[in-house]
Each structure stands twice: as structure tokens, then as C-alpha cells.
Design an enzyme around this catalytic site. Structure first.
Site, PDB file in Angstrom:
ATOM      1  N   TRP A 169     -16.562  28.534  -1.545  1.00 14.72           N
ATOM      2  CA  TRP A 169     -17.240  27.536  -0.717  1.00 14.72           C
ATOM      3  C   TRP A 169     -17.254  27.917   0.764  1.00 14.72           C
ATOM      4  O   TRP A 169     -17.891  27.243   1.582  1.00 14.72           O
ATOM      5  CB  TRP A 169     -16.545  26.174  -0.850  1.00 14.72           C
ATOM      6  CG  TRP A 169     -15.054  26.245  -0.726  1.00 14.72           C
ATOM      7  CD1 TRP A 169     -14.147  26.305  -1.736  1.00 14.72           C
ATOM      8  CD2 TRP A 169     -14.287  26.309   0.494  1.00 14.72           C
ATOM      9  NE1 TRP A 169     -12.875  26.389  -1.256  1.00 14.72           N
ATOM     10  CE2 TRP A 169     -12.925  26.387   0.116  1.00 14.72           C
ATOM     11  CE3 TRP A 169     -14.616  26.299   1.847  1.00 14.72           C
ATOM     12  CZ2 TRP A 169     -11.898  26.460   1.056  1.00 14.72           C
ATOM     13  CZ3 TRP A 169     -13.598  26.373   2.782  1.00 14.72           C
ATOM     14  CH2 TRP A 169     -12.257  26.441   2.382  1.00 14.72           C
ATOM     15  N   CYS A 170     -16.526  28.968   1.124  1.00 18.25           N
ATOM     16  CA  CYS A 170     -16.345  29.332   2.537  1.00 18.25           C
ATOM     17  C   CYS A 170     -17.570  30.068   3.071  1.00 18.25           C
ATOM     18  O   CYS A 170     -18.005  31.076   2.501  1.00 18.25           O
ATOM     19  CB  CYS A 170     -15.089  30.189   2.692  1.00 18.25           C
ATOM     20  SG  CYS A 170     -14.901  30.920   4.336  1.00 18.25           S
ATOM     21  N   TYR A 171     -18.106  29.585   4.185  1.00 17.64           N
ATOM     22  CA  TYR A 171     -19.273  30.209   4.821  1.00 17.64           C
ATOM     23  C   TYR A 171     -18.985  31.646   5.202  1.00 17.64           C
ATOM     24  O   TYR A 171     -19.798  32.547   4.971  1.00 17.64           O
ATOM     25  CB  TYR A 171     -19.666  29.384   6.056  1.00 17.64           C
ATOM     26  CG  TYR A 171     -20.666  30.080   6.957  1.00 17.64           C
ATOM     27  CD1 TYR A 171     -22.017  30.125   6.628  1.00 17.64           C
ATOM     28  CD2 TYR A 171     -20.244  30.703   8.142  1.00 17.64           C
ATOM     29  CE1 TYR A 171     -22.935  30.762   7.463  1.00 17.64           C
ATOM     30  CE2 TYR A 171     -21.146  31.334   8.977  1.00 17.64           C
ATOM     31  CZ  TYR A 171     -22.491  31.370   8.631  1.00 17.64           C
ATOM     32  OH  TYR A 171     -23.392  32.011   9.447  1.00 17.64           O
TER      33      TYR A 171
END
Length: 443
Positions: A169-171
């Protein structure tokens, strides 16, 4: 000329001839009682002379220590990594200082709050980290996938293991992935000494994503704590920068400007030092901070133990002890939170912020000698109210402080020696005057 007889005529204390006086038992007892009374009253007056009296008043704060106030603290966070621990200060006038390091020291600690190793010297993470513009191509796969089951196997097979701890989920993890896979494929084709691996498991207590760690064979385990030792990579995240950094790792001669840093042992962090703040309402905030990482707020735990927290100049125990002999209640709230623990047992689930509301009042002790006043002690005492609350943002430990515009002024009033002599004369004269009257009444 003035003769001796004329001088005698003004005698106020004329003697009675001894032939006209008579000793008596009652007079002897009264003399003994008078002597004992004088000794007793003299002792009380002497004690009163050496006893210092004080007067207390409330006045507008006219501090001599300027417009800034020092805050000393020593706080341990069992679940916060020193890598991302940040000390921030803000106030109502808009001052906002982030990640203060000049007067702050950090030490990695184990779950029992014991220090592990030397002081943690953080490497400055660049405010801007260059990323590649590559588009993810599923056909380019150069890295190995690690799990909790095969991590030890890989770490023993390869002299150098470079691991990308990521979160789907980390950009920043998403931006890194194409460059990471392409760089891994290039290194894989050139050398057999280094293994590139993506790694998503959290057995290494990862708090910020992505985290690129380098593990070296033979030094991947700490015997005293059983925790993996590693280095961090803080450089750019485009393909060329990653390839260059990995080539430097396998080079027999280390090149300059390697953006690697020895990592602290996995565990918590003890933060100690001081900050200077304006004497207006403000906040001291300790949190996880990074301009190039993402944090899973549901896994952040800001539980902490306060070893020391005080305001103002450091007061030596000897000075405080001497003053407390005169003013017993002074110093009771100088370090009110010392030794207190604030633990989140997950009763409130995730995203728990721990806040402390501190109201600070200055107390000044002044001595007065020959009409001149001199400050003996300036002490800042505070009351504290703490709470645990859920937050939509990343959890923090916040200390909100507010200084009172008033101060407590305690003036020490020593007795004058002339006053002591006057009272002593009054005691002696009074006893000698009253004793003959009692004798007359007895007769």
C-alpha cells in the site's frame, strides 16, 4: 567646675545600704525562678533569631532568564526505532522546529529498556530522494522473494544480501519497485556475489517503508541479543543509483560517498537531552518521521517510560535539599512525571496517541540582606494530566505545556541583630522588674 557630688545627684540607680536589706528564703526561691526564666526566654529568643521566616506572594512573572525556557527530558520508547524517532517543537506563534538533533541523543534499547551498544548517530535522510521513471514491467524480475522461512537460508548463502522491506500500500514502495527489479536484474547478470530481495514480512520490526537493508555474511547475528545486524541504504532510488551502490558493496576498495550507515540493533529508543522553547503555550512532540518513507499507523506503538522531565535550569540536589529545609513543600512538583510509565496495551486498538497536558508555574526564592535582595533559587514546577486517545494520523507522544504569566515569590526575611539585642534587654529588665513585685506580694 562640676564636682563628683553633683554628678552623684543625678544617679538613677541609688544603692540601698546593705544594713537595710535582709535575705529571705522566699527571695532566694524567686531569684532562682527569675534566673531560670531568663535562661529559658534567652534560649527561645536565640532560636527565634536563627529561624528564618518567609513571606509568599503572587506577582507577574519578571524572570531574569530571558524569553526562553529549557526542557530537559529522558524518555524511553520500547517500540519506536531510533532510525525514525523525531523530536519536534511548536508553539502558538507558529514556530515549528522538526527533527531537532543538536541537543538530542538517542540510544537503542531492548524490551527491558537497557541500552544496546553506543549512541545512535543518525544519518541525515535527504529531503529529496530521486526515483526512477520506469514503468513496472512484469517481465523484468531480478530479485528473489524472501519469507520468514527462507531468510536465514539466503543470508548464509550470499556474502551480501540486499533486502527491500516494502508494503503493497506504500506509495514510495510502489515507486521503487520497477527500479529495484531492473537494478536487481543488472546486478544478477554481472555478479554472483550479491543477492537482491524484496521482503515484505515484519519480523525485523520494520516501521518505515520502503527500508533497504544490507546484511553481510558472518556478521548477520548479534550473539548478545540474537538480533540481526545490518546497514541502511539512504541514497537515491533510481536504477543507476542502486546499481552503482551495489557495485560499491562488492568492490574490494570502498568508494567515497557511499550512502550506507550502520544500523542500530532492532529494538526501542531512549531519547535524552534538552530543547529551548519560548515562554508561551507550545508542544513537545516525539514521533516517527521521514520524508521518504511511509508508516503503518496501525502498527505504531508510542508507549513510553519517563525517566526525567523538568523545566528550567538544572538544580543540584544539594541546593534543593538546603532550600527545602526552609520551605518543605518546594520541589515536590519539579519533576512530577519522573518514573511514570504510559503503556498502550492495545486496549484501544490501533492509532493511539498519548498526550500530556502540563501547566508550569515558576517559583523564585529570594533572600534579603541589609535591604538588598538576592535570588537563591528559580524553580519551575508543573502539574500533569495525561490521556490516551485514538487518532486518525500517525500516533505520537505529545507534551503540551503552558506557562503561567504569574509566579510565586518567596522572600526570606532574616532577623536583624539590633532587634535581637532589644528583645534580650526587654527579657532581662522585665524579669528583674517583675520579681521584686512578686516578692512584695509574697510578704
Amino acid at each position: 567646675m562640676i564636682t563628683l557630688s553633683k554628678i552623684k545627684s543625678v544617679d538613677f540607680y541609688r544603692k540601698i545600704p546593705r544594713d537595710l536589706t535582709e535575705a529571705s528564703v522566699l527571695g532566694a526561691w524567686l531569684s532562682i525562678v527569675a534566673a531560670v526564666s531568663m535562661i529559658f526566654l534567652f534560649g527561645m529568643e536565640l532560636n527565634n533569631y536563627f529561624t528564618v521566616s518567609t513571606s509568599t506572594s503572587i506577582i507577574v512573572d519578571n524572570s531574569s532568564d530571558g524569553d526562553f525556557l529549557r526542557i530537559d527530558f529522558n524518555i524511553s520508547f520500547p517500540a519506536l526505532s531510533c532510525e525514525f524517532a523525531s523530536v519536534d517543537v511548536s508553539d502558538v506563534l507558529g514556530t515549528n522546529r522538526l527533527n531537532i538533533t543538536k541537543t538530542i541523543r538517542k540510544f537503542s534499547i531492548d524490551p527491558d529498556l537497557r541500552r544496546m551498544g553506543a549512541e545512535y548517530n543518525s544519518q541525515p535522510v535527504p529531503n529529496f530522494i530521486q526515483h526512477g521513471e520506469e514503468v513496472e514491467d512484469e517481465s523484468i524480475v531480478g530479485s528473489e522473494t524472501l519469507t520468514g522461512d527462507n531468510f536465514d537460508k539466503f543470508s548464509h548463502e550470499h556474502p551480501i544480501l540486499v533486502v527491500n522491506f516494502y508494503a503493497p500500500w506504500c506509495y514510495w514502495s510502489i515507486r521503487l519497485r520497477p527500479s529495484w527489479e531492473k537494478a536487481a536484474k543488472i546486478i544478477r547478470d554481472r555478479s554472483e556475489y550479491t543477492s537482491f530481495s524484496p521482503h515484505g514480512i515484519n519480523v525485523h520490526h520494520i516501521q518505515g517503508y520502503p527500508s533497504i537493508r544490507i546484511f553481510r555474511k558472518g556478521s548477520d547475528l548479534r550473539e548478545d541479543h540474537g538480533l540481526h545486524s545490518h546497514e541502511y541504504y539512504y541514497g537515491d532510488r533510481d536504477t543507476d543509483a542502486l546499481v552503482k551502490a551495489m557495485e560499491e558493496l562488492v568492490s574490494p576498495v570502498p568508494l567515497k560517498n557511499q550512502k550506507l550507515a550502520l544500523a542500530p540493533l532492532t529494538g526501542g529508543c531512549r531519547i535524552e537531552g534538552y530543547v529551548r522553547v519560548k515562554k508561551i503555550p507550545g508542544n513537545l512532540v516525539i514521533s516517527a518521521r521521514s520524508g521518504a518513507h511511509s508508516f503503518d499507523s496501525s502498527l505504531m506503538n508510542m508507549s513510553h517510560v519517563i525517566t526525567h522531565l523538568s523545566f528550567g535550569k538544572t538544580i543540584s540536589p544539594q541546593v534543593l535539599s538546603d532550600v527545602k529545609r526552609l520551605i518543605p513543600y518546594l520541589g515536590r512538583s519539579h519533576d512530577k512525571l519522573n518514573g511514570r510509565s504510559f503503556i498502550n496495551h492495545r486496549d484501544l486498538n490501533a492509532n493511539v496517541t498519548i498526550e500530556h497536558y502540563l501547566q508550569v508555574v515558576k517559583t523564585e526564592v529570594v533572600t534579603r540582606i541589609y535591604s538588598r535582595e538576592s535570588s537563591l533559587l528559580e524553580d519551575y514546577e508543573y502539574t500533569a494530566h495525561s490521556s490516551l486517545s485514538q487518532s486518525v494520523d500517525i500516533p505520537v507522544a505529545k507534551f503540551h505545556f503552558e506557562l503561567s504569566p504569574m509566579q510565586v515569590l518567596i522572600i526570606e526575611n532574616p532577623k536583624s541583630f539590633s532587634h535581637f539585642l532589644t528583645n534580650l534587654c526587654a527579657i532581662i529588665g522585665g524579669v528583674f522588674t517583675v520579681s521584686p513585685l512578686l516578692l512584695c506580694l509574697g510578704v
